[in-house]
Motif scaffolding. Structure first.
Motif, PDB file in Angstrom:
ATOM      1  N   ILE A 185       0.842  -1.207   0.000  1.00  0.00           N
ATOM      2  CA  ILE A 185       0.000   0.000   0.000  1.00  0.00           C
ATOM      3  C   ILE A 185       0.872   1.250   0.000  1.00  0.00           C
ATOM      4  CG2 ILE A 185      -1.694   1.299   1.351  1.00  0.00           C
ATOM      5  CD1 ILE A 185      -3.066  -1.304   1.957  1.00  0.00           C
ATOM      6  N   ARG A 186       2.008   1.208   0.684  1.00  0.00           N
ATOM      7  CA  ARG A 186       2.890   2.369   0.707  1.00  0.00           C
ATOM      8  C   ARG A 186       3.395   2.713  -0.694  1.00  0.00           C
ATOM      9  NH1 ARG A 186       6.122   3.917   5.018  1.00  0.00           N
ATOM     10  NH2 ARG A 186       4.433   3.227   6.331  1.00  0.00           N
ATOM     11  N   GLN A 187       3.617   1.696  -1.494  1.00  0.00           N
ATOM     12  CA  GLN A 187       4.236   1.946  -2.797  1.00  0.00           C
ATOM     13  C   GLN A 187       3.251   2.080  -3.942  1.00  0.00           C
ATOM     14  OE1 GLN A 187       7.948   0.722  -3.890  1.00  0.00           O
ATOM     15  NE2 GLN A 187       8.139  -0.819  -2.313  1.00  0.00           N
ATOM     16  N   MET A 188       1.988   1.685  -3.705  1.00  0.00           N
ATOM     17  CA  MET A 188       1.067   1.629  -4.853  1.00  0.00           C
ATOM     18  C   MET A 188       0.566   3.011  -5.270  1.00  0.00           C
ATOM     19  SD  MET A 188      -2.433   1.843  -4.007  1.00  0.00           S
ATOM     20  CE  MET A 188      -3.049   2.619  -2.553  1.00  0.00           C
ATOM     21  N   TRP A 189       0.712   4.035  -4.412  1.00  0.00           N
ATOM     22  CA  TRP A 189       0.106   5.335  -4.701  1.00  0.00           C
ATOM     23  C   TRP A 189       0.571   5.918  -6.032  1.00  0.00           C
ATOM     24  CZ3 TRP A 189      -4.052   6.100  -2.185  1.00  0.00           C
ATOM     25  CH2 TRP A 189      -4.190   5.634  -0.890  1.00  0.00           C
ATOM     26  N   VAL A 190       1.864   5.739  -6.339  1.00  0.00           N
ATOM     27  CA  VAL A 190       2.381   6.295  -7.586  1.00  0.00           C
ATOM     28  C   VAL A 190       1.632   5.700  -8.779  1.00  0.00           C
ATOM     29  CG1 VAL A 190       4.400   6.569  -9.032  1.00  0.00           C
ATOM     30  CG2 VAL A 190       4.643   6.538  -6.569  1.00  0.00           C
ATOM     31  N   TYR A 191       1.394   4.394  -8.719  1.00  0.00           N
ATOM     32  CA  TYR A 191       0.704   3.739  -9.835  1.00  0.00           C
ATOM     33  C   TYR A 191      -0.784   4.068  -9.828  1.00  0.00           C
ATOM     34  CZ  TYR A 191       5.017   1.080  -9.543  1.00  0.00           C
ATOM     35  OH  TYR A 191       6.330   0.731  -9.480  1.00  0.00           O
ATOM     36  N   ALA A 192      -1.307   4.343  -8.641  1.00  0.00           N
ATOM     37  CA  ALA A 192      -2.758   4.561  -8.532  1.00  0.00           C
ATOM     38  C   ALA A 192      -3.158   5.996  -8.874  1.00  0.00           C
ATOM     39  CB  ALA A 192      -3.224   4.212  -7.123  1.00  0.00           C
ATOM     40  N   LEU A 193      -2.210   6.929  -8.759  1.00  0.00           N
ATOM     41  CA  LEU A 193      -2.585   8.341  -8.886  1.00  0.00           C
ATOM     42  C   LEU A 193      -3.319   8.704 -10.183  1.00  0.00           C
ATOM     43  CD1 LEU A 193       0.049  10.690  -7.274  1.00  0.00           C
ATOM     44  CD2 LEU A 193      -2.409  10.721  -6.986  1.00  0.00           C
ATOM     45  N   PRO A 194      -2.826   8.288 -11.362  1.00  0.00           N
ATOM     46  CA  PRO A 194      -3.566   8.664 -12.581  1.00  0.00           C
ATOM     47  C   PRO A 194      -5.008   8.165 -12.557  1.00  0.00           C
ATOM     48  CG  PRO A 194      -1.421   7.766 -13.138  1.00  0.00           C
ATOM     49  CD  PRO A 194      -1.608   7.533 -11.684  1.00  0.00           C
ATOM     50  N   GLY A 195      -5.191   6.925 -12.105  1.00  0.00           N
ATOM     51  CA  GLY A 195      -6.539   6.365 -12.034  1.00  0.00           C
ATOM     52  C   GLY A 195      -7.388   7.068 -10.999  1.00  0.00           C
ATOM     53  N   PHE A 264      -3.379  17.264  -9.447  1.00  0.00           N
ATOM     54  CA  PHE A 264      -2.951  15.867  -9.554  1.00  0.00           C
ATOM     55  C   PHE A 264      -1.631  15.745 -10.295  1.00  0.00           C
ATOM     56  CE2 PHE A 264      -7.069  14.591  -7.978  1.00  0.00           C
ATOM     57  CZ  PHE A 264      -6.753  13.435  -7.310  1.00  0.00           C
ATOM     58  N   ALA A 265      -1.402  16.635 -11.266  1.00  0.00           N
ATOM     59  CA  ALA A 265      -0.109  16.622 -11.960  1.00  0.00           C
ATOM     60  C   ALA A 265       1.009  16.940 -10.971  1.00  0.00           C
ATOM     61  CB  ALA A 265      -0.122  17.642 -13.096  1.00  0.00           C
ATOM     62  N   PHE A 266       0.738  17.914 -10.088  1.00  0.00           N
ATOM     63  CA  PHE A 266       1.705  18.280  -9.052  1.00  0.00           C
ATOM     64  C   PHE A 266       1.963  17.097  -8.107  1.00  0.00           C
ATOM     65  CE2 PHE A 266       1.833  19.765  -4.595  1.00  0.00           C
ATOM     66  CZ  PHE A 266       3.087  20.338  -4.584  1.00  0.00           C
ATOM     67  N   LEU A 267       0.872  16.431  -7.694  1.00  0.00           N
ATOM     68  CA  LEU A 267       1.004  15.280  -6.800  1.00  0.00           C
ATOM     69  C   LEU A 267       1.823  14.175  -7.455  1.00  0.00           C
ATOM     70  CD1 LEU A 267      -2.372  14.466  -5.020  1.00  0.00           C
ATOM     71  CD2 LEU A 267      -0.260  15.329  -4.042  1.00  0.00           C
ATOM     72  N   GLN A 268       1.565  13.984  -8.754  1.00  0.00           N
ATOM     73  CA  GLN A 268       2.245  12.917  -9.481  1.00  0.00           C
ATOM     74  C   GLN A 268       3.750  13.173  -9.485  1.00  0.00           C
ATOM     75  OE1 GLN A 268       0.601  10.224 -10.892  1.00  0.00           O
ATOM     76  NE2 GLN A 268       2.612   9.370 -11.261  1.00  0.00           N
ATOM     77  N   VAL A 269       4.126  14.428  -9.716  1.00  0.00           N
ATOM     78  CA  VAL A 269       5.545  14.771  -9.720  1.00  0.00           C
ATOM     79  C   VAL A 269       6.139  14.496  -8.349  1.00  0.00           C
ATOM     80  CG1 VAL A 269       7.177  16.674  -9.910  1.00  0.00           C
ATOM     81  CG2 VAL A 269       5.327  16.463 -11.557  1.00  0.00           C
ATOM     82  N   ARG A 270       5.420  14.907  -7.320  1.00  0.00           N
ATOM     83  CA  ARG A 270       5.924  14.713  -5.958  1.00  0.00           C
ATOM     84  C   ARG A 270       6.024  13.233  -5.615  1.00  0.00           C
ATOM     85  NH1 ARG A 270       6.776  18.199  -1.838  1.00  0.00           N
ATOM     86  NH2 ARG A 270       6.549  16.528  -0.335  1.00  0.00           N
ATOM     87  N   ALA A 271       4.983  12.468  -6.009  1.00  0.00           N
ATOM     88  CA  ALA A 271       4.949  11.063  -5.607  1.00  0.00           C
ATOM     89  C   ALA A 271       6.000  10.242  -6.340  1.00  0.00           C
ATOM     90  CB  ALA A 271       3.563  10.477  -5.861  1.00  0.00           C
ATOM     91  N   SER A 272       6.385  10.699  -7.531  1.00  0.00           N
ATOM     92  CA  SER A 272       7.358   9.873  -8.261  1.00  0.00           C
ATOM     93  C   SER A 272       8.799  10.307  -8.023  1.00  0.00           C
ATOM     94  CB  SER A 272       7.023   9.820  -9.744  1.00  0.00           C
ATOM     95  OG  SER A 272       6.283  10.915 -10.152  1.00  0.00           O
ATOM     96  N   ARG A 273       9.030  11.142  -6.980  1.00  0.00           N
ATOM     97  CA  ARG A 273      10.419  11.442  -6.644  1.00  0.00           C
ATOM     98  C   ARG A 273      11.140  10.155  -6.272  1.00  0.00           C
ATOM     99  NH1 ARG A 273       9.977  15.600  -1.985  1.00  0.00           N
ATOM    100  NH2 ARG A 273       8.471  14.010  -1.489  1.00  0.00           N
TER     101      ARG A 273
END
Lengths: 279, 249
Positions: A185-195, A264-273
């Motif tokens: 669950i800790r790691q799935m957020w990056v993959y889940a964000l677009p959806g 969400f674009a901002f979150l995606q950038v942050r989450a994929s650091r």
């Protein structure tokens, strides 16, 4: 509101401009602006609940216990065949009836039970919902319906977490629960964000349906304000202006969508650091 | 047989049959018009002409970024505002204010934007090699489109388009929440709501309405899957559409 405008600005605007501002800041319009809160509360609270239900649904879908897996699969499939409006109308009414049934068992006498011809069984067991209660019900139904969408996203994202990492965690002696919460669950957020972003946009658009649940939200206010007025006592005399008000709502929702996409674009950038990228 | 016909469940199925036809009507009228419009918009968004591309982009963004519920209200009220000045003199007022006309009209505008985005996505993922190959063969622009771009686009977009069609069918549920109900022209949810108000039997009426939606959605999936098989017939691996929820819309 009108007295807050300084003289120089008032002179520049002229009488027509001032009248327009006066019209747009009268009590009814202020009520319209403040009813945006219902939309935002329903979206945010519904979204939080949707993520919660989504996590539960996804965990159920990959459960080792078969009945739990079935429930998870039925839950995530139901949104495929049945429109969300139906659920939105159904859940609040169902919860209301359930509460009324419990109240009927608590307060109604046996005679009233046997004499009852319809619903509710007795007067004490009738629950008339206030706006806030309807709003909570709406949030809950949004949570359930869009939780099913979110469960699919989260399930897919959980599968996308590299298997090697989970195996490594197992080799280090983490328990199954720890692996689920601390790795998957800790790691799935990056993959889940677009959806999840897509689900959020769906939910945002569904908040326009609040007026179906007797909540005087922005849509019902737009309808009231735009209705033709021929009495000068009731304010400005104008023909049917509803299309103007709906046009404003149309643009309002497009703006909300734009802001959400940016966020969400901002979150995606942050989450994929720190994530390795192929491109 | 009589006892079966008199069960509330079967009675509801019979009562809700005619309302279901309204939902089917809205979907069936919208699909044949929405599909070509979507293709045009997708090609427009992909076009090199700046004006056409930006018009398509704005159109698609606006209709995907706002709720269908608002779009219904907006177009109906615009039509209503034009009634005295435009429709009445032209003798079109019966048509332009009829939910059976304006409902599909808004649905077409809405679904074409969603479907256009799907087709546009497919256009972006057409294998480059195939387009280069068709150019190497000296095909004209039209030949290239007809033999390479079009079949590939359709094939790649079909699973997404299937979803969109089912969503469109679901969207027909809100037509009569926004447009006036004339006489007994009630769709599934309206009729279910009316039945509910009579006897407060929520679970029965709403589950029968849900069953109608479910069954018709399944049929749509089945039919569109046949088309999908046809489009992918040249591929060794048969891709079947699964009745599995999609979160993309």
């Amino acid at each position: 509101m009108i007295e807050l405008i300084p003289d120089w600005l008032g002179n520049w605007l002229g009488q027509d401009g001032l009248d327009t501002i006066k019209y747009l800041t009268n009590g009814k319009h202020m009520a319209w602006y403040s009813s945006v809160k219902f939309t935002l509360i329903a979206a945010v609270l519904g979204g939080v609940l949707a993520v919660f239900f989504g996590l539960m649904g996804a965990a159920m879908k990959q459960s080792k216990i078969a009945p739990l897996r079935w429930i998870g699969n039925i839950y995530t499939t139901m949104v495929r065949g049945i429109p969300d409006v139906l659920f939105l109308l159904f859940f609040p009414l169902a919860l209301e009836q359930l509460a009324e049934l419990v109240m009927a068992y608590m307060y109604c006498s046996p005679e009233q039970w046997s004499n009852a011809t319809g619903w509710p069984v007795c007067r004490e067991a009738q629950w008339l919902l206030s706006t806030n209660e309807y709003l909570l019900m709406a949030c809950l139904s949004f949570g359930i319906v869009f939780g099913a969408f979110a469960a699919n996203v989260i399930y897919g994202a959980m599968q996308a977490v590299p298997k090697g990492q989970l195996e490594a965690a197992e080799a280090f002696g983490f328990t199954e629960k720890q692996i689920l919460w601390r790795f998957q669950i800790r790691q799935m957020w990056v993959y889940a964000l677009p959806g999840l972003s897509n689900v959020w946009l769906l939910l945002l658009k569904a908040t326009s349906l609040l007026s179906l649940l007797q909540i005087t939200d922005i849509v019902s206010w737009a309808d009231r304000l735009g209705a033709p007025n021929y009495l000068s006592m009731a304010g400005l005399v104008h023909p049917d202006w509803r299309w103007k008000y709906y046009l404003v709502l149309f643009i309002f929702y497009i703006l909300l969508t734009m802001i959400s996409e940016r966020f969400f674009a901002f979150l995606q950038v942050r989450a994929s650091r720190g994530m390795a990228r192929s491109n | 047989m009589d006892w079966l016909m008199s069960t509330p469940f079967v009675q509801d199925i019979v009562i809700l049959f005619k309302p279901a036809l309204y939902n089917i009507y809205f979907a069936l009228v919208s699909i044949p018009f929405g599909f070509p419009l979507a293709i045009l918009l997708a090609l427009g968004k992909n076009s090199r002409n700046r004006l056409i591309a930006s018009f398509s982009k704005v159109y698609i963004y606006a209709f995907r970024g706002s709720p269908l519920f608002i779009q219904f209200f907006m177009f109906y009220s615009i039509s209503l505002a034009c009634n005295q000045s435009l429709w009445k003199p032209l003798g079109l007022d019966g048509l332009m204010l009829n939910p059976l006309f304006i409902g599909p009209l808004v649905l077409i505008l809405n679904t074409s934007a969603y479907a256009a985005e799907i087709f546009y996505g497919a256009l972006q993922t057409i294998p480059k090699g195939e387009i280069e190959a068709s150019r190497a063969l000296g095909m004209t622009k039209w030949q290239e489109f007809r033999t390479t771009t079009w079949p590939n686009m359709l094939r790649l977009a079909w699973p997404g388009y299937t979803n969109e069609v089912v969503f469109l069918f679901h969207a027909t549920a809100i037509v009569y929440f926004t447009l006036p109900v004339i006489n007994d022209q009630k769709d599934l949810l309206n009729k279910a709501g009316e039945l509910f108000e009579k006897d407060y039997n929520l679970f029965l009426h709403f589950s029968v309405a849900a069953l109608y939606f479910l069954v018709i959605s399944m049929i749509l999936f089945y039919l569109l899957n046949l088309v999908n098989k046809y489009l992918n017939r040249h591929l060794k691996v048969r891709s079947n559409l699964k009745i599995k929820p999609s979160y993309i819309r």
